[in-house]
Design a protein around this motif. Structure first.
Motif, PDB file in Angstrom:
ATOM      1  N   MET A   1       0.841  -1.198   0.000  1.00  0.00           N
ATOM      2  CA  MET A   1       0.000   0.000   0.000  1.00  0.00           C
ATOM      3  C   MET A   1       0.882   1.257   0.000  1.00  0.00           C
ATOM      4  O   MET A   1       1.856   1.338   0.722  1.00  0.00           O
ATOM      5  N   LEU A   2       0.483   2.192  -0.821  1.00  0.00           N
ATOM      6  CA  LEU A   2       1.204   3.450  -0.901  1.00  0.00           C
ATOM      7  C   LEU A   2       0.632   4.424   0.119  1.00  0.00           C
ATOM      8  O   LEU A   2      -0.576   4.586   0.215  1.00  0.00           O
ATOM      9  N   ASP A   3       1.531   5.065   0.854  1.00  0.00           N
ATOM     10  CA  ASP A   3       1.059   6.093   1.773  1.00  0.00           C
ATOM     11  C   ASP A   3       1.187   7.467   1.110  1.00  0.00           C
ATOM     12  O   ASP A   3       1.580   7.581  -0.052  1.00  0.00           O
ATOM     13  N   ASP A   4       0.841   8.493   1.848  1.00  0.00           N
ATOM     14  CA  ASP A   4       0.839   9.857   1.343  1.00  0.00           C
ATOM     15  C   ASP A   4       2.205  10.273   0.808  1.00  0.00           C
ATOM     16  O   ASP A   4       2.315  10.882  -0.256  1.00  0.00           O
ATOM     17  N   ILE A   5       3.250   9.944   1.537  1.00  0.00           N
ATOM     18  CA  ILE A   5       4.605  10.336   1.128  1.00  0.00           C
ATOM     19  C   ILE A   5       5.013   9.595  -0.143  1.00  0.00           C
ATOM     20  O   ILE A   5       5.594  10.185  -1.058  1.00  0.00           O
ATOM     21  N   ASP A   6       4.721   8.290  -0.221  1.00  0.00           N
ATOM     22  CA  ASP A   6       5.021   7.538  -1.440  1.00  0.00           C
ATOM     23  C   ASP A   6       4.345   8.192  -2.647  1.00  0.00           C
ATOM     24  O   ASP A   6       4.945   8.330  -3.712  1.00  0.00           O
ATOM     25  N   ARG A   7       3.110   8.579  -2.477  1.00  0.00           N
ATOM     26  CA  ARG A   7       2.363   9.193  -3.582  1.00  0.00           C
ATOM     27  C   ARG A   7       2.984  10.531  -3.990  1.00  0.00           C
ATOM     28  O   ARG A   7       3.082  10.838  -5.173  1.00  0.00           O
ATOM     29  N   ARG A   8       3.430  11.309  -3.020  1.00  0.00           N
ATOM     30  CA  ARG A   8       4.084  12.579  -3.349  1.00  0.00           C
ATOM     31  C   ARG A   8       5.419  12.341  -4.043  1.00  0.00           C
ATOM     32  O   ARG A   8       5.773  13.055  -4.988  1.00  0.00           O
ATOM     33  N   ILE A   9       6.159  11.321  -3.601  1.00  0.00           N
ATOM     34  CA  ILE A   9       7.413  10.954  -4.266  1.00  0.00           C
ATOM     35  C   ILE A   9       7.137  10.600  -5.721  1.00  0.00           C
ATOM     36  O   ILE A   9       7.831  11.072  -6.628  1.00  0.00           O
ATOM     37  N   LEU A  10       6.139   9.764  -5.960  1.00  0.00           N
ATOM     38  CA  LEU A  10       5.811   9.350  -7.322  1.00  0.00           C
ATOM     39  C   LEU A  10       5.401  10.535  -8.189  1.00  0.00           C
ATOM     40  O   LEU A  10       5.805  10.632  -9.358  1.00  0.00           O
ATOM     41  N   LEU A  11       4.615  11.445  -7.637  1.00  0.00           N
ATOM     42  CA  LEU A  11       4.199  12.615  -8.398  1.00  0.00           C
ATOM     43  C   LEU A  11       5.403  13.475  -8.770  1.00  0.00           C
ATOM     44  O   LEU A  11       5.545  13.899  -9.915  1.00  0.00           O
ATOM     45  N   GLU A  12       6.291  13.712  -7.826  1.00  0.00           N
ATOM     46  CA  GLU A  12       7.476  14.531  -8.088  1.00  0.00           C
ATOM     47  C   GLU A  12       8.393  13.870  -9.105  1.00  0.00           C
ATOM     48  O   GLU A  12       8.926  14.539  -9.989  1.00  0.00           O
ATOM     49  N   ASP A  26      13.299  17.283   0.111  1.00  0.00           N
ATOM     50  CA  ASP A  26      12.774  18.581   0.558  1.00  0.00           C
ATOM     51  C   ASP A  26      11.317  18.762   0.131  1.00  0.00           C
ATOM     52  O   ASP A  26      10.488  19.225   0.913  1.00  0.00           O
ATOM     53  N   ARG A  27      11.005  18.371  -1.096  1.00  0.00           N
ATOM     54  CA  ARG A  27       9.647  18.575  -1.614  1.00  0.00           C
ATOM     55  C   ARG A  27       8.612  17.693  -0.921  1.00  0.00           C
ATOM     56  O   ARG A  27       7.452  18.062  -0.834  1.00  0.00           O
ATOM     57  N   VAL A  28       9.024  16.503  -0.466  1.00  0.00           N
ATOM     58  CA  VAL A  28       8.056  15.594   0.155  1.00  0.00           C
ATOM     59  C   VAL A  28       8.134  15.600   1.678  1.00  0.00           C
ATOM     60  O   VAL A  28       7.381  14.895   2.337  1.00  0.00           O
ATOM     61  N   GLY A  29       9.042  16.397   2.245  1.00  0.00           N
ATOM     62  CA  GLY A  29       9.115  16.550   3.688  1.00  0.00           C
ATOM     63  C   GLY A  29       9.842  15.433   4.416  1.00  0.00           C
ATOM     64  O   GLY A  29       9.466  15.080   5.536  1.00  0.00           O
ATOM     65  N   LEU A  30      10.877  14.876   3.788  1.00  0.00           N
ATOM     66  CA  LEU A  30      11.684  13.837   4.425  1.00  0.00           C
ATOM     67  C   LEU A  30      13.139  14.271   4.439  1.00  0.00           C
ATOM     68  O   LEU A  30      13.537  15.186   3.714  1.00  0.00           O
ATOM     69  N   SER A  31      13.943  13.595   5.232  1.00  0.00           N
ATOM     70  CA  SER A  31      15.383  13.769   5.118  1.00  0.00           C
ATOM     71  C   SER A  31      15.852  12.877   3.970  1.00  0.00           C
ATOM     72  O   SER A  31      15.144  11.947   3.561  1.00  0.00           O
ATOM     73  N   PRO A  32      17.036  13.136   3.411  1.00  0.00           N
ATOM     74  CA  PRO A  32      17.478  12.419   2.210  1.00  0.00           C
ATOM     75  C   PRO A  32      17.563  10.898   2.344  1.00  0.00           C
ATOM     76  O   PRO A  32      17.154  10.176   1.436  1.00  0.00           O
ATOM     77  N   SER A  33      18.035  10.396   3.458  1.00  0.00           N
ATOM     78  CA  SER A  33      18.223   8.949   3.596  1.00  0.00           C
ATOM     79  C   SER A  33      16.904   8.170   3.543  1.00  0.00           C
ATOM     80  O   SER A  33      16.778   7.223   2.760  1.00  0.00           O
ATOM     81  N   PRO A  34      15.899   8.539   4.333  1.00  0.00           N
ATOM     82  CA  PRO A  34      14.615   7.834   4.230  1.00  0.00           C
ATOM     83  C   PRO A  34      13.942   8.012   2.858  1.00  0.00           C
ATOM     84  O   PRO A  34      13.259   7.107   2.379  1.00  0.00           O
ATOM     85  N   CYS A  35      14.159   9.172   2.233  1.00  0.00           N
ATOM     86  CA  CYS A  35      13.580   9.416   0.920  1.00  0.00           C
ATOM     87  C   CYS A  35      14.183   8.443  -0.091  1.00  0.00           C
ATOM     88  O   CYS A  35      13.462   7.790  -0.855  1.00  0.00           O
ATOM     89  N   ARG A  37      15.590   5.605   0.506  1.00  0.00           N
ATOM     90  CA  ARG A  37      15.145   4.254   0.858  1.00  0.00           C
ATOM     91  C   ARG A  37      13.752   3.989   0.280  1.00  0.00           C
ATOM     92  O   ARG A  37      13.495   2.942  -0.294  1.00  0.00           O
ATOM     93  N   ARG A  38      12.853   4.950   0.388  1.00  0.00           N
ATOM     94  CA  ARG A  38      11.500   4.794  -0.162  1.00  0.00           C
ATOM     95  C   ARG A  38      11.524   4.667  -1.685  1.00  0.00           C
ATOM     96  O   ARG A  38      10.805   3.846  -2.255  1.00  0.00           O
ATOM     97  N   VAL A  39      12.349   5.477  -2.344  1.00  0.00           N
ATOM     98  CA  VAL A  39      12.452   5.397  -3.806  1.00  0.00           C
ATOM     99  C   VAL A  39      12.939   4.009  -4.208  1.00  0.00           C
ATOM    100  O   VAL A  39      12.389   3.390  -5.118  1.00  0.00           O
ATOM    101  N   ARG A  40      13.942   3.504  -3.525  1.00  0.00           N
ATOM    102  CA  ARG A  40      14.469   2.170  -3.858  1.00  0.00           C
ATOM    103  C   ARG A  40      13.414   1.079  -3.638  1.00  0.00           C
ATOM    104  O   ARG A  40      13.305   0.144  -4.436  1.00  0.00           O
ATOM    105  N   ILE A  41      12.637   1.207  -2.579  1.00  0.00           N
ATOM    106  CA  ILE A  41      11.564   0.234  -2.318  1.00  0.00           C
ATOM    107  C   ILE A  41      10.524   0.291  -3.439  1.00  0.00           C
ATOM    108  O   ILE A  41      10.055  -0.737  -3.923  1.00  0.00           O
ATOM    109  N   LEU A  42      10.175   1.508  -3.869  1.00  0.00           N
ATOM    110  CA  LEU A  42       9.215   1.673  -4.958  1.00  0.00           C
ATOM    111  C   LEU A  42       9.758   1.087  -6.265  1.00  0.00           C
ATOM    112  O   LEU A  42       9.019   0.492  -7.049  1.00  0.00           O
ATOM    113  N   GLU A  43      11.050   1.243  -6.496  1.00  0.00           N
ATOM    114  CA  GLU A  43      11.670   0.660  -7.687  1.00  0.00           C
ATOM    115  C   GLU A  43      11.658  -0.868  -7.607  1.00  0.00           C
ATOM    116  O   GLU A  43      11.273  -1.550  -8.563  1.00  0.00           O
ATOM    117  N   GLU A  44      12.077  -1.406  -6.478  1.00  0.00           N
ATOM    118  CA  GLU A  44      12.138  -2.867  -6.312  1.00  0.00           C
ATOM    119  C   GLU A  44      10.757  -3.512  -6.401  1.00  0.00           C
ATOM    120  O   GLU A  44      10.619  -4.628  -6.903  1.00  0.00           O
TER     121      GLU A  44
END
Length: 153
Positions: A1-12, A26-35, A37-44
């Motif tokens: 399931m995608l949460d709000d932050i995942d959806r904002r990452i995908l839109l950006e 910065d645009r999705v309100g996370l620090s770089p490391s967790p951001c 990590r989320r992108v890599r999870i979405l890719e995988e």
């Protein structure tokens, strides 16, 4: 399931696939490391299927866009598989959709000229076994180009 932050990452990322991780974070309100990590999870997970450049057709000598509707002679598995394999192997066919309704497929084709299109139909499209009909519509302009999917947070 995608949460709000995942959806904002995908839109950006749809808006700018070359955005830096820092800017994305910065645009999705996370620090770089967790951001990252989320992108890599979405890719995988295959949610992010890839990255590519959007090329201006006219700039590379392919100003003509044709939308072609094709109908098959029959819908037997062998014919469908053969036609789809042929479609995937033709560079000028840049998009292809299986349809419900009177026609079976909608193809988006890009070529350099009307003469090139005629040659394409004669030498490539008509040679695909199993086609019953081919109908073409030419696009005279673009009203809206490829846009981000309407992913809402």
């Amino acid at each position: 399931m995608l949460d709000d932050i995942d959806r904002r990452i995908l839109l950006e990322l749809q808006r700018d696939g070359r955005i830096s991780n820092q800017e994305l974070a910065d645009r999705v309100g996370l620090s770089p490391s967790p951001c990252l990590r989320r992108v890599r999870i979405l890719e995988e997970a295959g949610v992010i299927a890839g990255y590519r450049a959007v090329i201006d057709q006219e700039a590379v000598g392919l100003p003509i866009t044709a939308f072609v509707r094709i109908t098959l002679e029959s819908h037997g598995q062998e014919i469908v598989e053969r036609v789809e394999a042929e479609i995937r192997g033709v560079a000028e066919i840049v998009e292809a959709y299986l349809l419900a309704g009177d026609q079976d497929y909608l193809l988006k084709i890009t070529v350099g000229s009307f003469a090139s299109y005629e040659d394409f139909v004669r030498t490539r499209l008509r040679t695909i076994p199993g086609l019953a009909s081919i109908e073409t519509t030419f696009a005279f302009g673009v009203t809206k180009t490829v846009s981000p999917l309407p992913i809402r947070p």
